[in-house]
Design a protein around this motif. Sequence first.
Motif, PDB file in Angstrom:
ATOM      1  N   GLU A  11       0.529  -1.052   0.030  1.00 53.70           N
ATOM      2  CA  GLU A  11      -0.093  -0.326   0.101  1.00 53.70           C
ATOM      3  C   GLU A  11       1.153   1.073   0.191  1.00 53.70           C
ATOM      4  OE1 GLU A  11      -3.177   0.201   3.380  1.00 53.70           O
ATOM      5  OE2 GLU A  11      -3.708  -2.386   2.870  1.00 53.70           O
ATOM      6  N   CYS A  12       2.354   1.202   0.124  1.00 54.74           N
ATOM      7  CA  CYS A  12       2.690   2.142  -0.103  1.00 54.74           C
ATOM      8  C   CYS A  12       3.192   2.595  -1.078  1.00 54.74           C
ATOM      9  CB  CYS A  12       4.497   1.984   0.803  1.00 54.74           C
ATOM     10  SG  CYS A  12       5.436   3.414   1.522  1.00 54.74           S
ATOM     11  N   ARG A  13       2.977   4.047  -1.069  1.00 56.53           N
ATOM     12  CA  ARG A  13       3.418   5.042  -2.414  1.00 56.53           C
ATOM     13  C   ARG A  13       4.800   5.409  -2.769  1.00 56.53           C
ATOM     14  NH1 ARG A  13      -1.121   8.740  -2.997  1.00 56.53           N
ATOM     15  NH2 ARG A  13      -1.426   8.715  -1.030  1.00 56.53           N
ATOM     16  N   THR A  14       4.816   5.547  -1.428  1.00 57.10           N
ATOM     17  CA  THR A  14       7.015   5.714  -1.167  1.00 57.10           C
ATOM     18  C   THR A  14       7.896   4.929  -1.642  1.00 57.10           C
ATOM     19  OG1 THR A  14       5.909   7.181   0.612  1.00 57.10           O
ATOM     20  CG2 THR A  14       8.530   6.870   0.718  1.00 57.10           C
ATOM     21  N   ARG A  15       6.895   3.349  -1.420  1.00 57.55           N
ATOM     22  CA  ARG A  15       8.197   2.062  -1.560  1.00 57.55           C
ATOM     23  C   ARG A  15       8.300   2.103  -3.235  1.00 57.55           C
ATOM     24  NH1 ARG A  15       7.645  -2.530  -2.246  1.00 57.55           N
ATOM     25  NH2 ARG A  15       8.927  -4.305  -1.955  1.00 57.55           N
ATOM     26  N   ALA A  16       6.600   2.194  -3.877  1.00 55.44           N
ATOM     27  CA  ALA A  16       7.092   2.380  -4.938  1.00 55.44           C
ATOM     28  C   ALA A  16       7.675   3.528  -5.972  1.00 55.44           C
ATOM     29  CB  ALA A  16       5.109   2.739  -6.251  1.00 55.44           C
ATOM     30  N   LEU A  17       7.737   5.329  -4.800  1.00 53.59           N
ATOM     31  CA  LEU A  17       8.484   6.011  -5.720  1.00 53.59           C
ATOM     32  C   LEU A  17       9.942   5.010  -6.160  1.00 53.59           C
ATOM     33  CD1 LEU A  17       9.117   8.341  -7.402  1.00 53.59           C
ATOM     34  CD2 LEU A  17       9.420   9.250  -4.571  1.00 53.59           C
ATOM     35  N   MET A  18      10.129   4.447  -4.173  1.00 56.17           N
ATOM     36  CA  MET A  18      11.717   4.793  -4.198  1.00 56.17           C
ATOM     37  C   MET A  18      12.059   3.271  -5.101  1.00 56.17           C
ATOM     38  SD  MET A  18      12.930   6.527  -2.394  1.00 56.17           S
ATOM     39  CE  MET A  18      12.108   8.252  -3.427  1.00 56.17           C
ATOM     40  N   LEU A  19      11.239   2.498  -5.791  1.00 61.44           N
ATOM     41  CA  LEU A  19      11.669   1.723  -6.359  1.00 61.44           C
ATOM     42  C   LEU A  19      12.150   1.542  -7.539  1.00 61.44           C
ATOM     43  CD1 LEU A  19       9.060  -1.687  -4.902  1.00 61.44           C
ATOM     44  CD2 LEU A  19      11.855  -1.899  -4.499  1.00 61.44           C
ATOM     45  N   GLN A  20      11.173   2.730  -8.416  1.00 64.03           N
ATOM     46  CA  GLN A  20      11.528   3.642  -9.229  1.00 64.03           C
ATOM     47  C   GLN A  20      12.834   4.160  -9.521  1.00 64.03           C
ATOM     48  OE1 GLN A  20       8.641   5.380 -10.887  1.00 64.03           O
ATOM     49  NE2 GLN A  20       6.872   4.486  -9.771  1.00 64.03           N
ATOM     50  N   VAL A  21      13.236   4.653  -8.306  1.00 71.15           N
ATOM     51  CA  VAL A  21      14.441   5.656  -7.735  1.00 71.15           C
ATOM     52  C   VAL A  21      15.815   4.242  -8.394  1.00 71.15           C
ATOM     53  CG1 VAL A  21      15.727   6.845  -6.675  1.00 71.15           C
ATOM     54  CG2 VAL A  21      13.418   7.292  -7.011  1.00 71.15           C
ATOM     55  N   ARG A  22      15.589   3.162  -7.443  1.00 71.70           N
ATOM     56  CA  ARG A  22      16.840   2.335  -7.037  1.00 71.70           C
ATOM     57  C   ARG A  22      17.314   2.008  -9.134  1.00 71.70           C
ATOM     58  NH1 ARG A  22      14.233  -3.136  -5.299  1.00 71.70           N
ATOM     59  NH2 ARG A  22      13.597  -2.720  -7.645  1.00 71.70           N
ATOM     60  N   ASP A  23      15.908   1.546  -9.234  1.00 78.70           N
ATOM     61  CA  ASP A  23      16.068   1.096 -10.643  1.00 78.70           C
ATOM     62  C   ASP A  23      16.841   2.244 -11.298  1.00 78.70           C
ATOM     63  OD1 ASP A  23      15.002  -1.357  -9.432  1.00 78.70           O
ATOM     64  OD2 ASP A  23      12.843  -1.104 -10.595  1.00 78.70           O
ATOM     65  N   ARG A  24      16.061   3.883 -11.578  1.00 81.82           N
ATOM     66  CA  ARG A  24      16.835   4.107 -11.977  1.00 81.82           C
ATOM     67  C   ARG A  24      18.026   4.556 -12.132  1.00 81.82           C
ATOM     68  NH1 ARG A  24      11.501   7.509 -13.324  1.00 81.82           N
ATOM     69  NH2 ARG A  24      10.603   5.977 -15.191  1.00 81.82           N
ATOM     70  N   THR A  25      18.907   4.506 -10.706  1.00 79.14           N
ATOM     71  CA  THR A  25      20.216   4.502 -10.465  1.00 79.14           C
ATOM     72  C   THR A  25      20.304   3.673 -10.856  1.00 79.14           C
ATOM     73  OG1 THR A  25      19.208   6.025  -8.349  1.00 79.14           O
ATOM     74  CG2 THR A  25      21.179   5.341  -8.073  1.00 79.14           C
ATOM     75  N   ALA A  26      19.931   2.528 -10.449  1.00 82.01           N
ATOM     76  CA  ALA A  26      21.291   1.725 -10.324  1.00 82.01           C
ATOM     77  C   ALA A  26      21.382   1.302 -12.280  1.00 82.01           C
ATOM     78  CB  ALA A  26      19.917  -0.015 -10.212  1.00 82.01           C
ATOM     79  N   GLU A  27      20.864   1.831 -12.744  1.00 84.71           N
ATOM     80  CA  GLU A  27      20.728   1.371 -14.760  1.00 84.71           C
ATOM     81  C   GLU A  27      22.151   2.678 -14.843  1.00 84.71           C
ATOM     82  OE1 GLU A  27      17.753   3.540 -18.310  1.00 84.71           O
ATOM     83  OE2 GLU A  27      17.326   1.673 -16.929  1.00 84.71           O
ATOM     84  N   LEU A  28      21.667   3.770 -14.552  1.00 83.76           N
ATOM     85  CA  LEU A  28      23.061   4.975 -14.791  1.00 83.76           C
ATOM     86  C   LEU A  28      23.801   4.489 -14.149  1.00 83.76           C
ATOM     87  CD1 LEU A  28      23.432   7.447 -15.490  1.00 83.76           C
ATOM     88  CD2 LEU A  28      23.181   7.993 -13.356  1.00 83.76           C
ATOM     89  N   LEU A  29      24.547   3.799 -12.582  1.00 85.80           N
ATOM     90  CA  LEU A  29      25.841   3.758 -12.222  1.00 85.80           C
ATOM     91  C   LEU A  29      26.545   2.450 -12.649  1.00 85.80           C
ATOM     92  CD1 LEU A  29      25.013   5.013  -7.900  1.00 85.80           C
ATOM     93  CD2 LEU A  29      26.559   5.692 -10.062  1.00 85.80           C
ATOM     94  N   ASP A  30      25.573   1.033 -13.343  1.00 88.04           N
ATOM     95  CA  ASP A  30      25.930   0.251 -13.525  1.00 88.04           C
ATOM     96  C   ASP A  30      26.308   0.134 -15.206  1.00 88.04           C
ATOM     97  OD1 ASP A  30      24.918  -1.286 -11.112  1.00 88.04           O
ATOM     98  OD2 ASP A  30      23.342  -1.942 -11.582  1.00 88.04           O
TER      99      ASP A  30
END
Length: 149
Positions: A108-127
């Motif tokens: 139910e947590c929209r903050t977590r949903a947003l942070m999952l997107q941030v994590r994935d985009r950050t990983a895409e850039l840094l990797d």
Amino acid sequence: MLSQKTRYAIRAMQHLADCYGQQTVPLSEIAAKQNIPPKFLTVILSELTRFGIVESQRGKAGGYRLSIPPVDITYGDLIRVMRGSLALVPCASRHAHECCKNCVEEHECRTRALMLQVRDRTAELLDGVRLSDPIALEPSFAPAEEAGT
């Protein structure tokens, strides 16, 4: 934000990448050129040695060098080694997942949903950026009072 330890590790690894294929680099050189306290740098390089990214050599010609080519090391790898995760919150971490305290259910947590997107985009850039890749320098930000904010 990245911890000071992680920022120091990145700068030390950039220095070692710049010296890749040469002799070992003395700790004192890395510390001086990267403005890292030598005792703290010793701890960081020891940790990177345990992970197999750096190797050390003792003695008169001793020092440190990368144990694998800089083209095979991403910034994502470095941050994961030093921080354990790219996630900004524990519930968004792939390998160190923890439920957040005092939060709603994860599904139910929209903050977590947003942070999952941030994590994935950050990983895409840094990797996608390797230690061997050139990184263009950016100008400094103007102090807040000069920028009018």
